[in-house]
Design a protein around this motif. Structure first.
Motif, PDB file in Angstrom:
ATOM      1  N   ARG A   1       3.620   0.086  -5.628  1.00 36.78           N
ATOM      2  CA  ARG A   1       3.993   1.588  -4.628  1.00 36.78           C
ATOM      3  C   ARG A   1       4.550   2.906  -4.945  1.00 36.78           C
ATOM      4  O   ARG A   1       5.867   2.536  -5.236  1.00 36.78           O
ATOM      5  CB  ARG A   1       5.198   0.763  -3.556  1.00 36.78           C
ATOM      6  CG  ARG A   1       6.340   1.716  -2.451  1.00 36.78           C
ATOM      7  CD  ARG A   1       6.858   0.412  -1.688  1.00 36.78           C
ATOM      8  NE  ARG A   1       8.341   0.237  -2.662  1.00 36.78           N
ATOM      9  CZ  ARG A   1       9.653   1.107  -3.075  1.00 36.78           C
ATOM     10  NH1 ARG A   1       9.325   1.722  -2.548  1.00 36.78           N
ATOM     11  NH2 ARG A   1      10.413  -0.088  -4.312  1.00 36.78           N
TER      12      ARG A   1
ATOM     13  N   ASP B   1      -2.419   0.194  -3.386  1.00 36.39           N
ATOM     14  CA  ASP B   1      -1.848  -0.880  -2.253  1.00 36.39           C
ATOM     15  C   ASP B   1      -2.181  -2.181  -2.812  1.00 36.39           C
ATOM     16  O   ASP B   1      -1.612  -3.315  -2.979  1.00 36.39           O
ATOM     17  CB  ASP B   1      -1.568  -0.690  -1.014  1.00 36.39           C
ATOM     18  CG  ASP B   1      -0.966   0.564  -0.157  1.00 36.39           C
ATOM     19  OD1 ASP B   1      -0.062   0.375  -1.125  1.00 36.39           O
ATOM     20  OD2 ASP B   1      -1.384   0.871   0.381  1.00 36.39           O
ATOM     21  N   GLN B   2      -3.732  -2.012  -3.520  1.00 36.77           N
ATOM     22  CA  GLN B   2      -4.038  -3.690  -3.081  1.00 36.77           C
ATOM     23  C   GLN B   2      -3.497  -3.466  -4.566  1.00 36.77           C
ATOM     24  O   GLN B   2      -3.629  -4.921  -4.972  1.00 36.77           O
ATOM     25  CB  GLN B   2      -5.381  -4.023  -3.413  1.00 36.77           C
ATOM     26  CG  GLN B   2      -5.766  -3.306  -1.653  1.00 36.77           C
ATOM     27  CD  GLN B   2      -7.944  -3.035  -1.485  1.00 36.77           C
ATOM     28  OE1 GLN B   2      -8.060  -3.322  -2.716  1.00 36.77           O
ATOM     29  NE2 GLN B   2      -8.128  -3.158  -0.239  1.00 36.77           N
TER      30      GLN B   2
ATOM     31  N   SER C   1      -5.673   5.614  -2.062  1.00 35.24           N
ATOM     32  CA  SER C   1      -4.205   5.074  -1.604  1.00 35.24           C
ATOM     33  C   SER C   1      -4.366   3.435  -1.249  1.00 35.24           C
ATOM     34  O   SER C   1      -3.563   2.848  -1.288  1.00 35.24           O
ATOM     35  CB  SER C   1      -3.208   5.783  -0.457  1.00 35.24           C
ATOM     36  OG  SER C   1      -4.098   5.911   0.833  1.00 35.24           O
ATOM     37  N   GLU C   2      -5.490   3.399  -0.424  1.00 34.66           N
ATOM     38  CA  GLU C   2      -4.917   1.581   0.281  1.00 34.66           C
ATOM     39  C   GLU C   2      -5.428   0.610  -1.259  1.00 34.66           C
ATOM     40  O   GLU C   2      -5.524  -0.258  -1.359  1.00 34.66           O
ATOM     41  CB  GLU C   2      -6.278   1.054   1.102  1.00 34.66           C
ATOM     42  CG  GLU C   2      -6.895   0.378   1.259  1.00 34.66           C
ATOM     43  CD  GLU C   2      -8.107   0.051   2.521  1.00 34.66           C
ATOM     44  OE1 GLU C   2      -8.253  -1.143   1.946  1.00 34.66           O
ATOM     45  OE2 GLU C   2      -8.129   0.801   3.041  1.00 34.66           O
TER      46      GLU C   2
END
Length: 82
Positions: free
Chosen positions: A32, A27-28, A23-24
């Protein structure tokens, strides 16, 4: 823009775990998540995302090692509102 990604998995449950761990990094990559589906009768998973940078998304798809172990392929479809 939005991107619809088909994740061809070897095991949808194993993929779900790897996907959650990523998930991180998603995001990077400017993704979304809007929706995630599992295709009826198969191990294919589809995801609909808002995307801010096509190049970053493509890089994420090719470099995401944790996901790659659970995948046989991916295909990204970049979409704009008609």
């Amino acid at each position: 823009m939005q991107v619809l990604i088909r994740f061809d998995t070897t095991d949808a449950d194993a993929f779900a775990s790897s996907y959650a761990d990523a998930s991180e990094r998603r995001d990077q990559a400017g993704l979304r998540q809007l929706q995630l589906w599992r295709e009826e009768g198969s191990s294919t998973v589809w995801g609909l995302f808002d995307a801010s940078d096509k190049a970053k998304v493509d890089e994420w798809l090719s470099a995401e090692i944790g996901l790659r172990d659970a995948l046989t392929g991916t295909q990204a479809h970049y979409l704009r509102t008609a």
